[in-house]
Design a protein around this motif. Structure first.
Motif, PDB file in Angstrom:
ATOM      1  N   SER A 216       0.838  -1.194   0.000  1.00 20.02           N
ATOM      2  CA  SER A 216       0.000   0.000   0.000  1.00 20.02           C
ATOM      3  C   SER A 216       0.873   1.243   0.000  1.00 20.02           C
ATOM      4  CB  SER A 216      -0.928   0.007   1.222  1.00 20.02           C
ATOM      5  OG  SER A 216      -0.195  -0.199   2.421  1.00 20.02           O
ATOM      6  N   ILE A 217       0.288   2.326  -0.469  1.00 17.71           N
ATOM      7  CA  ILE A 217       0.969   3.617  -0.485  1.00 17.71           C
ATOM      8  C   ILE A 217      -0.047   4.677  -0.081  1.00 17.71           C
ATOM      9  CG2 ILE A 217       0.515   4.052  -2.945  1.00 17.71           C
ATOM     10  CD1 ILE A 217       3.329   5.300  -3.097  1.00 17.71           C
ATOM     11  N   PHE A 218       0.396   5.665   0.720  1.00 13.25           N
ATOM     12  CA  PHE A 218      -0.490   6.679   1.282  1.00 13.25           C
ATOM     13  C   PHE A 218       0.082   8.070   1.019  1.00 13.25           C
ATOM     14  CE2 PHE A 218      -0.691   2.832   3.808  1.00 13.25           C
ATOM     15  CZ  PHE A 218      -2.051   2.601   3.976  1.00 13.25           C
ATOM     16  N   ASP A 219      -0.819   9.025   0.814  1.00  9.64           N
ATOM     17  CA  ASP A 219      -0.423  10.427   0.630  1.00  9.64           C
ATOM     18  C   ASP A 219      -1.436  11.292   1.377  1.00  9.64           C
ATOM     19  OD1 ASP A 219       0.403  12.915  -0.153  1.00  9.64           O
ATOM     20  OD2 ASP A 219       0.219  12.557  -2.297  1.00  9.64           O
ATOM     21  N   ALA A 220      -1.031  11.768   2.557  1.00  5.79           N
ATOM     22  CA  ALA A 220      -1.932  12.559   3.395  1.00  5.79           C
ATOM     23  C   ALA A 220      -1.903  14.023   2.990  1.00  5.79           C
ATOM     24  CB  ALA A 220      -1.533  12.410   4.861  1.00  5.79           C
ATOM     25  N   LEU A 221      -3.045  14.668   3.137  1.00  6.00           N
ATOM     26  CA  LEU A 221      -3.141  16.097   2.853  1.00  6.00           C
ATOM     27  C   LEU A 221      -2.273  16.881   3.829  1.00  6.00           C
ATOM     28  CD1 LEU A 221      -4.583  18.476   1.359  1.00  6.00           C
ATOM     29  CD2 LEU A 221      -6.302  18.390   3.182  1.00  6.00           C
ATOM     30  N   GLY A 222      -1.465  17.779   3.288  1.00  3.63           N
ATOM     31  CA  GLY A 222      -0.627  18.622   4.121  1.00  3.63           C
ATOM     32  C   GLY A 222       0.803  18.133   4.189  1.00  3.63           C
ATOM     33  N   HIS A 223       1.613  18.919   4.918  1.00  2.87           N
ATOM     34  CA  HIS A 223       3.034  18.579   5.050  1.00  2.87           C
ATOM     35  C   HIS A 223       3.512  19.024   6.421  1.00  2.87           C
ATOM     36  CE1 HIS A 223       6.658  17.207   2.996  1.00  2.87           C
ATOM     37  NE2 HIS A 223       7.313  18.161   3.635  1.00  2.87           N
ATOM     38  N   VAL A 251     -10.126  -3.121   4.639  1.00  4.01           N
ATOM     39  CA  VAL A 251      -9.065  -2.158   4.937  1.00  4.01           C
ATOM     40  C   VAL A 251      -9.520  -0.740   4.590  1.00  4.01           C
ATOM     41  CG1 VAL A 251      -6.752  -1.380   4.284  1.00  4.01           C
ATOM     42  CG2 VAL A 251      -7.175  -3.815   4.697  1.00  4.01           C
ATOM     43  N   VAL A 252     -10.079  -0.582   3.397  1.00  2.00           N
ATOM     44  CA  VAL A 252     -10.522   0.741   2.957  1.00  2.00           C
ATOM     45  C   VAL A 252     -11.609   1.278   3.873  1.00  2.00           C
ATOM     46  CG1 VAL A 252     -11.716   1.967   1.104  1.00  2.00           C
ATOM     47  CG2 VAL A 252      -9.874   0.381   0.548  1.00  2.00           C
ATOM     48  N   ARG A 253     -12.594   0.452   4.150  1.00  8.92           N
ATOM     49  CA  ARG A 253     -13.733   0.880   4.966  1.00  8.92           C
ATOM     50  C   ARG A 253     -13.288   1.308   6.364  1.00  8.92           C
ATOM     51  NH1 ARG A 253     -16.687  -3.127   3.781  1.00  8.92           N
ATOM     52  NH2 ARG A 253     -15.993  -4.521   5.448  1.00  8.92           N
ATOM     53  N   ARG A 254     -12.454   0.501   6.991  1.00  4.38           N
ATOM     54  CA  ARG A 254     -12.060   0.792   8.373  1.00  4.38           C
ATOM     55  C   ARG A 254     -11.045   1.936   8.454  1.00  4.38           C
ATOM     56  NH1 ARG A 254     -11.748  -5.615  10.170  1.00  4.38           N
ATOM     57  NH2 ARG A 254     -13.975  -6.003   9.820  1.00  4.38           N
ATOM     58  N   ILE A 259      -9.837   7.450  10.165  1.00  2.90           N
ATOM     59  CA  ILE A 259      -9.347   8.796   9.879  1.00  2.90           C
ATOM     60  C   ILE A 259     -10.458   9.827  10.055  1.00  2.90           C
ATOM     61  CG2 ILE A 259      -8.410  10.293   8.074  1.00  2.90           C
ATOM     62  CD1 ILE A 259      -6.948   7.783   6.994  1.00  2.90           C
ATOM     63  N   ALA A 260     -11.661   9.522   9.543  1.00  3.11           N
ATOM     64  CA  ALA A 260     -12.783  10.451   9.673  1.00  3.11           C
ATOM     65  C   ALA A 260     -13.147  10.649  11.140  1.00  3.11           C
ATOM     66  CB  ALA A 260     -13.992   9.931   8.895  1.00  3.11           C
ATOM     67  N   GLY A 261     -13.020   9.583  11.940  1.00  3.00           N
ATOM     68  CA  GLY A 261     -13.375   9.679  13.342  1.00  3.00           C
ATOM     69  C   GLY A 261     -12.439  10.563  14.143  1.00  3.00           C
ATOM     70  N   GLN A 262     -11.185  10.668  13.714  1.00  2.00           N
ATOM     71  CA  GLN A 262     -10.201  11.462  14.445  1.00  2.00           C
ATOM     72  C   GLN A 262     -10.017  12.865  13.882  1.00  2.00           C
ATOM     73  OE1 GLN A 262      -8.551  10.660  17.317  1.00  2.00           O
ATOM     74  NE2 GLN A 262      -9.941   8.915  17.344  1.00  2.00           N
ATOM     75  N   PHE A 263     -10.219  13.002  12.571  1.00  2.00           N
ATOM     76  CA  PHE A 263      -9.921  14.282  11.924  1.00  2.00           C
ATOM     77  C   PHE A 263     -11.149  14.922  11.290  1.00  2.00           C
ATOM     78  CE2 PHE A 263      -6.021  11.836  12.030  1.00  2.00           C
ATOM     79  CZ  PHE A 263      -5.079  12.768  12.433  1.00  2.00           C
ATOM     80  N   ALA A 264     -12.342  14.420  11.625  1.00  2.00           N
ATOM     81  CA  ALA A 264     -13.591  14.894  11.019  1.00  2.00           C
ATOM     82  C   ALA A 264     -13.457  14.826   9.500  1.00  2.00           C
ATOM     83  CB  ALA A 264     -13.916  16.298  11.514  1.00  2.00           C
ATOM     84  N   ASP A 265     -13.880  15.829   8.783  1.00  2.00           N
ATOM     85  CA  ASP A 265     -13.776  15.786   7.322  1.00  2.00           C
ATOM     86  C   ASP A 265     -12.855  16.890   6.800  1.00  2.00           C
ATOM     87  OD1 ASP A 265     -15.322  17.932   7.926  1.00  2.00           O
ATOM     88  OD2 ASP A 265     -16.957  17.460   6.535  1.00  2.00           O
ATOM     89  N   GLY A 314     -10.935   9.082   4.849  1.00  2.00           N
ATOM     90  CA  GLY A 314     -11.130  10.117   5.849  1.00  2.00           C
ATOM     91  C   GLY A 314     -12.257  11.075   5.571  1.00  2.00           C
ATOM     92  N   LEU A 315     -12.870  10.969   4.392  1.00  2.00           N
ATOM     93  CA  LEU A 315     -13.988  11.853   4.075  1.00  2.00           C
ATOM     94  C   LEU A 315     -15.309  11.303   4.600  1.00  2.00           C
ATOM     95  CD1 LEU A 315     -13.078  12.992   0.444  1.00  2.00           C
ATOM     96  CD2 LEU A 315     -12.665  14.155   2.622  1.00  2.00           C
ATOM     97  N   GLY A 316     -15.272  10.066   5.112  1.00  2.00           N
ATOM     98  CA  GLY A 316     -16.485   9.472   5.664  1.00  2.00           C
ATOM     99  C   GLY A 316     -17.526   9.134   4.631  1.00  2.00           C
ATOM    100  N   SER A 317     -17.125   9.049   3.363  1.00  2.00           N
ATOM    101  CA  SER A 317     -18.084   8.791   2.292  1.00  2.00           C
ATOM    102  C   SER A 317     -18.049   7.357   1.798  1.00  2.00           C
ATOM    103  CB  SER A 317     -17.794   9.730   1.114  1.00  2.00           C
ATOM    104  OG  SER A 317     -16.442   9.619   0.706  1.00  2.00           O
ATOM    105  N   ILE A 318     -17.180   6.520   2.394  1.00  2.00           N
ATOM    106  CA  ILE A 318     -17.119   5.102   2.037  1.00  2.00           C
ATOM    107  C   ILE A 318     -17.965   4.331   3.034  1.00  2.00           C
ATOM    108  CG2 ILE A 318     -15.580   3.115   1.753  1.00  2.00           C
ATOM    109  CD1 ILE A 318     -13.332   5.107   1.157  1.00  2.00           C
TER     110      ILE A 318
END
Length: 424
Positions: A216-223, A251-254, A259-265, A314-318
């Motif tokens: 897997s590979i991840f790219d989070a918003l921000g720096h 994996v995707v769902r959880r 992420i949505a639960g900790q960082f809202a949207d 993290g957008l809570g749309s899945i």
């Protein structure tokens, strides 16, 4: 340089083999209580009966440009990986040696952990015959294992590998990352991440279980630190679900839920969650708002594995419902598949690679990225060494000041060709 027999060896035949075997056994016994900064001293004492008069250990720095000596030994300079014989030994994972006057020979032996290049074992030795070189390889293998084992208990090796101050978010990311190189007899994974000391939003992960490779590979918003936390939550959630037996859809769902639960949207993470069946070559993946993988076959890019993505994590749309408890919930994230052929390579990358710009504003681009990998492969350069050089090329293209994290993961499926992944 090719090895040649030296008549000045300290022992012959069975005596030499017995001495080498005793040295290895003695080192293994001492390893349990060995201080990380005492490894050179202990190795030097153990191998002295073999005609070795000096032992130095060098570790590659985090950006894999220099070989840095461990502390507490004789004062010595760092060694450039791209312009020294020692660096050549590291790059090619081969033993190299040169005459060293009355001391005999300076011998450079690669230190590896599996297929991850760690650094070099430097020896002043009398004997460079084939039998003794085999013993040096065994000593270096043991040293590599000991260094990796001790790394979790001390900052000694981490400090040696650093040439700059590390940002807090980068410390967090590197603490989560798996080694940048891994291989079995059927698959190879090689990865790179830059900027090493200021990485904040990118991460990668992989795991082999039975006949399957998860990558897997991840790219989070921000720096910033929040981006580092986002990426870390993505990796942790992925591992937690995977280790509980979850599917890619799980994996995707959880991860989306965590992420949505900790960082809202207000924050999100793009990702590619992938699985490779090492027996059949079936490659499965879910794109979460991330650039599509590239499929490389032979000496050209066959295609982008572009499919309709689900939203970033993290957008809570899945759909985050448990299907067993909520059978009427929406469909899980779609899993796409592609059948690989032996020797195929799949390239995962973040947009910080392709969107990085030169002084005149020209982006690095997808063509430049794929051409670099194909050209180096055609030249017979190994995947880990190609990733090292690509990392430097990306940094130099942006004059050493990256505006975004740049991460690449190369997966090569190699059934029937295990020799391509072996350390020489």
């Amino acid at each position: 340089m090719t090895a040649r027999l030296n008549s000045g060896s300290p022992g012959t035949g069975g005596d030499l083999a017995a001495q080498a075997e005793h040295a290895l056994a003695d080192l293994l016994q001492q390893s349990h209580l060995l201080r990380p900064d005492a490894i050179e001293e202990v190795f030097a004492a153990a191998v002295r009966p073999l005609g070795v008069t000096e032992v130095r250990i060098y570790l590659a720095d985090l950006q894999v440009r220099q070989l840095e000596p461990l502390p507490n030994g004789p004062a010595t300079d760092s060694l450039a990986i791209d312009s020294t014989l020692a660096g050549y030994a590291f790059r090619t994972v081969t033993i190299q040696h040169v005459p060293a006057g009355e001391a005999g020979y300076r011998v450079w032996v690669p230190l590896v952990d599996g297929t991850e290049r760690l650094g070099l074992l430097s020896l002043l030795a009398r004997d460079i015959g084939e039998a003794m070189l085999d013993h040096y390889r065994a000593l270096a293998s043991l040293a590599g294992l000991m260094i990796v084992a001790k790394s979790g208990y001390s900052d000694t090796y981490a400090r040696v590998r650093r040439s700059g101050k590390m940002a807090v978010q980068a410390e967090l990311i590197w603490g989560f990352l798996v080694p940048r190189t891994f291989a079995t007899d059927r698959v190879l994974v090689a990865a790179t991440l830059e900027p090493a000391y200021e990485a904040g939003g990118d991460a990668f992960d992989y795991s082999v279980r039975g006949d399957h490779l998860h990558v897997s590979i991840f790219d989070a918003l921000g720096h910033d630190l929040a981006a580092g936390l986002l990426a870390s939550v993505g990796v942790a959630s992925c591992r937690s679900t995977r280790r509980a037996g979850g599917t890619l859809s799980d994996v995707v769902r959880r991860a989306d839920n965590a992420i949505a639960g900790q960082f809202a949207d207000i924050r999100f993470v793009t990702a590619l969650l992938c699985d490779l069946d090492l027996t059949t070559g079936l490659f499965s993946w879910i794109p979460c708002g991330h650039p599509p993988p590239l499929l490389i076959r032979g000496n050209k890019v066959i295609k982008e594995l572009a499919r309709r993505p689900v939203p970033p994590l993290g957008l809570g749309s899945i759909d985050t419902h448990d299907e067993a408890e909520h059978p009427d919930a929406g469909a899980p994230a779609p899993v796409y598949t592609e059948r690989l052929e032996p020797g195929d390579r799949v390239l995962l990358y973040t947009d910080g690679v392709t969107e990085g710009r030169s002084a005149d504003g020209t982006p690095f681009g997808l063509d430049r990225l794929s051409d670099f990998i194909i050209r180096h492969s055609n030249d017979g350069i190994s995947a880990p060494e190609t990733m090292r050089r690509l990392n430097h090329a990306i940094s130099e293209y942006q004059r050493g000041r990256l505006q975004d994290d740049a991460t690449i993961v190369l997966v090569e499926w190699l059934p029937g060709h295990p020799e391509r992944n072996l350390i020489p």
